[in-house]
Write a protein that holds these residues in place. Structure first.
Motif, short mmCIF file in Angstrom:
data_model
loop_
_atom_site.label_atom_id
_atom_site.label_comp_id
_atom_site.label_asym_id
_atom_site.label_seq_id
_atom_site.Cartn_x
_atom_site.Cartn_y
_atom_site.Cartn_z
N ARG A 38 0.84 -1.21 0.00
CA ARG A 38 0.00 0.00 0.00
C ARG A 38 0.87 1.25 0.00
NH1 ARG A 38 -2.13 3.62 3.27
NH2 ARG A 38 -1.30 2.76 5.19
N HIS A 39 1.92 1.25 0.81
CA HIS A 39 2.83 2.40 0.87
C HIS A 39 3.59 2.57 -0.45
CE1 HIS A 39 2.26 3.59 5.03
NE2 HIS A 39 2.29 2.31 5.37
N ILE A 40 4.00 1.46 -1.04
CA ILE A 40 4.70 1.53 -2.33
C ILE A 40 3.77 2.14 -3.38
CG2 ILE A 40 5.65 0.13 -4.21
CD1 ILE A 40 6.61 -1.84 -1.94
N ALA A 41 2.52 1.72 -3.39
CA ALA A 41 1.55 2.27 -4.35
C ALA A 41 1.38 3.77 -4.14
CB ALA A 41 0.21 1.55 -4.22
N GLU A 42 1.34 4.21 -2.90
CA GLU A 42 1.23 5.65 -2.61
C GLU A 42 2.43 6.40 -3.16
OE1 GLU A 42 0.71 6.07 1.60
OE2 GLU A 42 -1.31 5.25 1.57
N LYS A 43 3.62 5.85 -2.97
CA LYS A 43 4.84 6.51 -3.47
C LYS A 43 4.86 6.55 -4.98
CE LYS A 43 7.68 5.72 0.54
NZ LYS A 43 9.04 5.66 1.00
N LYS A 44 4.42 5.47 -5.62
CA LYS A 44 4.36 5.46 -7.08
C LYS A 44 3.36 6.49 -7.59
CE LYS A 44 3.68 1.48 -8.91
NZ LYS A 44 3.28 0.10 -9.15
N ASN A 45 2.20 6.59 -6.93
CA ASN A 45 1.20 7.58 -7.32
C ASN A 45 1.74 9.00 -7.16
OD1 ASN A 45 -0.74 5.69 -8.03
ND2 ASN A 45 -1.68 5.67 -6.01
N LYS A 46 2.46 9.24 -6.07
CA LYS A 46 3.04 10.56 -5.85
C LYS A 46 4.06 10.89 -6.93
CE LYS A 46 5.40 13.42 -2.46
NZ LYS A 46 5.96 13.52 -1.12
N ALA A 47 4.90 9.92 -7.26
CA ALA A 47 5.91 10.13 -8.32
C ALA A 47 5.22 10.41 -9.65
CB ALA A 47 6.83 8.91 -8.42
N ASP A 48 4.13 9.71 -9.93
CA ASP A 48 3.39 9.93 -11.17
C ASP A 48 2.78 11.32 -11.20
OD1 ASP A 48 2.39 8.99 -13.71
OD2 ASP A 48 0.42 8.90 -12.75
N ARG A 49 2.22 11.75 -10.07
CA ARG A 49 1.65 13.11 -10.00
C ARG A 49 2.74 14.16 -10.24
NH1 ARG A 49 -0.99 11.14 -5.52
NH2 ARG A 49 0.41 12.24 -4.13
N LEU A 50 3.90 13.95 -9.62
CA LEU A 50 5.00 14.91 -9.80
C LEU A 50 5.48 14.94 -11.26
CD1 LEU A 50 7.07 14.22 -6.57
CD2 LEU A 50 5.71 16.25 -7.09
N ARG A 51 5.52 13.75 -11.88
CA ARG A 51 5.92 13.67 -13.28
C ARG A 51 4.93 14.44 -14.16
NH1 ARG A 51 4.01 11.33 -17.29
NH2 ARG A 51 2.65 9.97 -16.08
N ARG A 52 3.63 14.24 -13.90
CA ARG A 52 2.61 14.94 -14.69
C ARG A 52 2.66 16.44 -14.47
NH1 ARG A 52 -2.25 12.97 -12.65
NH2 ARG A 52 -1.28 11.28 -11.53
N GLN A 53 2.88 16.86 -13.21
CA GLN A 53 2.99 18.28 -12.92
C GLN A 53 4.19 18.89 -13.63
OE1 GLN A 53 3.05 18.43 -8.65
NE2 GLN A 53 0.84 18.29 -8.46
N ALA A 54 5.30 18.18 -13.62
CA ALA A 54 6.50 18.66 -14.29
C ALA A 54 6.25 18.78 -15.80
CB ALA A 54 7.68 17.74 -14.01
N ALA A 55 5.57 17.80 -16.37
CA ALA A 55 5.28 17.82 -17.81
C ALA A 55 4.34 18.99 -18.13
CB ALA A 55 4.65 16.51 -18.25
N GLN A 56 3.37 19.23 -17.28
CA GLN A 56 2.45 20.36 -17.51
C GLN A 56 3.18 21.68 -17.39
OE1 GLN A 56 -0.68 19.72 -14.69
NE2 GLN A 56 -1.75 18.26 -15.99
N GLY A 57 4.11 21.75 -16.43
CA GLY A 57 4.90 22.96 -16.26
C GLY A 57 5.76 23.23 -17.47
N GLU A 58 6.35 22.17 -18.02
CA GLU A 58 7.17 22.32 -19.22
C GLU A 58 6.32 22.75 -20.41
OE1 GLU A 58 9.36 18.71 -19.83
OE2 GLU A 58 10.23 18.80 -17.82
N ILE A 59 5.14 22.16 -20.52
CA ILE A 59 4.24 22.53 -21.62
C ILE A 59 3.83 23.98 -21.46
CG2 ILE A 59 1.94 22.15 -22.60
CD1 ILE A 59 2.34 19.15 -21.88
#
Length: 65
Positions: A38-59
């Protein structure tokens, strides 16, 4: 985001350990490993959110230029 491959490795290992714990009927270990997953899934979700935010920021930055 560089931690995602390591999280995937840890997740795969944890699933293997969980399978063994189920086979051996180590109920306490099963519960602990499920919590770890469960904790691993939370960390993966957080990393995915950060990746998407970074991509949106770049766009957004390119759109301004």
């Amino acid at each position: 985001m560089a931690q995602v491959p390591r999280l995937l490795e840890i997740e795969a290992n944890t699933h293997q350990r969980l399978d063994e714990a189920h086979r051996m009927q180590w109920l306490g270990e099963v519960a602990a490993l499920k919590e770890s997953l469960r904790h691993i899934a939370e960390k993966k979700n957080k990393a995915d959110r950060l990746r998407r935010q970074a991509a949106q920021g770049e766009i957004g930055t390119h759109a301004l230029g």
